[in-house]
Design a protein around this motif. Structure first.
Motif, PDB file in Angstrom:
ATOM      1  N   UNK A  39       0.752  -1.133  -0.169  1.00  0.00           N
ATOM      2  CA  UNK A  39      -0.077   0.088  -0.162  1.00  0.00           C
ATOM      3  C   UNK A  39       0.936   1.289   0.152  1.00  0.00           C
ATOM      4  N   UNK A  40       1.795   1.324   0.989  1.00  0.00           N
ATOM      5  CA  UNK A  40       2.829   2.254   0.966  1.00  0.00           C
ATOM      6  C   UNK A  40       3.237   2.556  -0.338  1.00  0.00           C
ATOM      7  N   UNK A  41       4.046   1.656  -1.090  1.00  0.00           N
ATOM      8  CA  UNK A  41       4.585   1.669  -2.393  1.00  0.00           C
ATOM      9  C   UNK A  41       3.717   2.178  -3.354  1.00  0.00           C
ATOM     10  N   UNK A  42       2.360   1.970  -3.296  1.00  0.00           N
ATOM     11  CA  UNK A  42       1.393   2.531  -4.333  1.00  0.00           C
ATOM     12  C   UNK A  42       0.872   3.843  -3.972  1.00  0.00           C
ATOM     13  N   UNK A  43       0.805   4.247  -2.477  1.00  0.00           N
ATOM     14  CA  UNK A  43       0.320   5.501  -2.180  1.00  0.00           C
ATOM     15  C   UNK A  43       1.190   6.655  -2.329  1.00  0.00           C
ATOM     16  N   UNK A  44       2.475   6.458  -1.697  1.00  0.00           N
ATOM     17  CA  UNK A  44       3.489   7.578  -1.938  1.00  0.00           C
ATOM     18  C   UNK A  44       4.305   7.548  -3.162  1.00  0.00           C
ATOM     19  N   UNK A  45       4.844   8.849  -3.356  1.00  0.00           N
ATOM     20  CA  UNK A  45       5.460   9.059  -4.599  1.00  0.00           C
ATOM     21  C   UNK A  45       7.137   8.351  -4.357  1.00  0.00           C
ATOM     22  N   UNK A  46       7.517   8.237  -3.300  1.00  0.00           N
ATOM     23  CA  UNK A  46       8.916   7.630  -3.108  1.00  0.00           C
ATOM     24  C   UNK A  46       9.005   6.988  -1.614  1.00  0.00           C
ATOM     25  N   UNK A  47       9.523   6.012  -1.559  1.00  0.00           N
ATOM     26  CA  UNK A  47       9.660   5.270  -0.179  1.00  0.00           C
ATOM     27  C   UNK A  47      10.816   4.390  -0.163  1.00  0.00           C
ATOM     28  N   UNK A  48      11.342   4.189   0.949  1.00  0.00           N
ATOM     29  CA  UNK A  48      12.401   3.292   1.063  1.00  0.00           C
ATOM     30  C   UNK A  48      12.923   3.236   2.646  1.00  0.00           C
ATOM     31  N   UNK A  49      14.110   2.589   2.991  1.00  0.00           N
ATOM     32  CA  UNK A  49      14.440   2.627   4.209  1.00  0.00           C
ATOM     33  C   UNK A  49      15.949   2.779   4.486  1.00  0.00           C
ATOM     34  N   UNK A  50      16.412   2.882   5.713  1.00  0.00           N
ATOM     35  CA  UNK A  50      17.758   2.806   5.863  1.00  0.00           C
ATOM     36  C   UNK A  50      17.973   2.483   7.425  1.00  0.00           C
ATOM     37  N   UNK A  51      19.421   2.011   7.655  1.00  0.00           N
ATOM     38  CA  UNK A  51      19.515   1.633   8.993  1.00  0.00           C
ATOM     39  C   UNK A  51      19.503   2.700   9.981  1.00  0.00           C
ATOM     40  N   UNK A  52      19.414   2.715  11.069  1.00  0.00           N
ATOM     41  CA  UNK A  52      19.198   3.838  12.080  1.00  0.00           C
ATOM     42  C   UNK A  52      20.847   4.106  12.302  1.00  0.00           C
ATOM     43  N   UNK A  53      21.229   5.336  12.179  1.00  0.00           N
ATOM     44  CA  UNK A  53      22.666   5.579  12.228  1.00  0.00           C
ATOM     45  C   UNK A  53      23.323   5.535  13.534  1.00  0.00           C
ATOM     46  N   UNK A  54      22.677   5.838  14.453  1.00  0.00           N
ATOM     47  CA  UNK A  54      22.917   6.009  15.848  1.00  0.00           C
ATOM     48  C   UNK A  54      22.848   4.991  16.904  1.00  0.00           C
ATOM     49  N   UNK A  55      22.123   4.198  16.443  1.00  0.00           N
ATOM     50  CA  UNK A  55      21.905   2.993  17.570  1.00  0.00           C
ATOM     51  C   UNK A  55      21.109   1.626  16.646  1.00  0.00           C
ATOM     52  N   UNK A  56      20.667   0.569  17.234  1.00  0.00           N
ATOM     53  CA  UNK A  56      20.072  -0.563  16.398  1.00  0.00           C
ATOM     54  C   UNK A  56      18.738  -0.036  15.967  1.00  0.00           C
ATOM     55  N   UNK A  57      18.295  -0.614  14.840  1.00  0.00           N
ATOM     56  CA  UNK A  57      17.082  -0.273  14.092  1.00  0.00           C
ATOM     57  C   UNK A  57      17.174   0.055  12.685  1.00  0.00           C
ATOM     58  N   UNK A  58      16.091   0.639  12.230  1.00  0.00           N
ATOM     59  CA  UNK A  58      15.832   0.823  10.911  1.00  0.00           C
ATOM     60  C   UNK A  58      14.795   1.855  10.931  1.00  0.00           C
ATOM     61  N   UNK A  59      14.811   2.909   9.738  1.00  0.00           N
ATOM     62  CA  UNK A  59      13.989   3.854   9.565  1.00  0.00           C
ATOM     63  C   UNK A  59      13.335   3.696   8.100  1.00  0.00           C
ATOM     64  N   UNK A  60      12.054   3.377   7.973  1.00  0.00           N
ATOM     65  CA  UNK A  60      11.358   3.179   6.752  1.00  0.00           C
ATOM     66  C   UNK A  60      10.561   4.821   6.602  1.00  0.00           C
ATOM     67  N   UNK A  61      10.802   5.483   5.469  1.00  0.00           N
ATOM     68  CA  UNK A  61      10.234   6.746   5.053  1.00  0.00           C
ATOM     69  C   UNK A  61       9.538   6.591   4.001  1.00  0.00           C
ATOM     70  N   UNK A  62       8.616   7.619   3.865  1.00  0.00           N
ATOM     71  CA  UNK A  62       7.812   7.763   2.582  1.00  0.00           C
ATOM     72  C   UNK A  62       7.483   9.136   2.518  1.00  0.00           C
ATOM     73  N   UNK A  63       7.439   9.544   0.820  1.00  0.00           N
ATOM     74  CA  UNK A  63       7.277  10.914   0.753  1.00  0.00           C
ATOM     75  C   UNK A  63       6.125  11.065  -0.307  1.00  0.00           C
ATOM     76  N   UNK A  64       5.077  11.953   0.110  1.00  0.00           N
ATOM     77  CA  UNK A  64       4.055  12.128  -0.907  1.00  0.00           C
ATOM     78  C   UNK A  64       4.152  13.671  -1.215  1.00  0.00           C
ATOM     79  N   UNK A  65       3.928  13.889  -2.388  1.00  0.00           N
ATOM     80  CA  UNK A  65       4.043  15.164  -3.329  1.00  0.00           C
ATOM     81  C   UNK A  65       2.631  15.793  -3.065  1.00  0.00           C
TER      82      UNK A  65
END
Length: 152
Positions: free
Chosen positions: A121-147
């Motif tokens: 759903x996120x892939x179809x609704x957002x204009x862009x999305x991806x993820x990256x490892x959390x830089x300062x501690x364990x974990x990850x961030x999933x992000x989405x942008x909507x124009x």
């Protein structure tokens, strides 16, 4: 913890609201619901009213990313983090959890039975999305942008 910071305007257009909102939520279904509700209130305050398509789409993206953080990224005793940023043309949503295992992947329409449909759903609704490892501690961030459209 709630952080509300007025971001500087990147467009120089007067009257275009810009802003940033960030808050941590418990990694529970209740925390995910609260994240969606507060995101909806913030979007409305930023001039993206409750009854418009952009608001519905953005709150659905928040709901899916928060639900994924609770279901797949939960580490007992650790919260997830929601950040929203808006400028004149785009809203960016970031959800950070503390689990390092697993790479967020959108399901295909044929394997929904096993993996769910949140990132599809996120892939179809957002204009862009991806993820990256959390830089300062364990974990990850999933992000989405909507124009935003001109009438948002």
């Amino acid at each position: 913890m709630n952080h509300e910071i007025a971001a500087p305007s990147r467009t120089g257009q007067p009257g275009i609201p810009t802003g940033h909102f960030a808050m941590r939520f418990s990694s529970t279904p209740r925390g995910a619901r609260l994240a969606r509700r507060l995101a909806g209130q913030r979007l409305d305050a930023w001039g993206i009213p409750y009854d418009c398509e952009a608001h519905h789409t953005l709150t659905l993206i928040v709901a899916e990313l928060a639900a994924n953080a609770v279901q797949h990224g939960r580490v007992s005793g650790r919260d997830f983090h929601l950040a929203l940023a808006r400028d004149a043309t785009t809203v960016r949503i970031e959800v950070t959890d503390t689990r390092t295992e697993g790479v967020p992947v959108a399901a295909t329409s044929t394997d929904l039975r096993d993996t769910g449909h949140g990132l599809l759903l996120v892939q179809h609704l957002a204009d862009r999305w991806h993820w990256h490892p959390r830089p300062d501690s364990p974990g990850k961030t999933v992000w989405a942008e909507y124009v935003l459209s001109a009438d948002s």
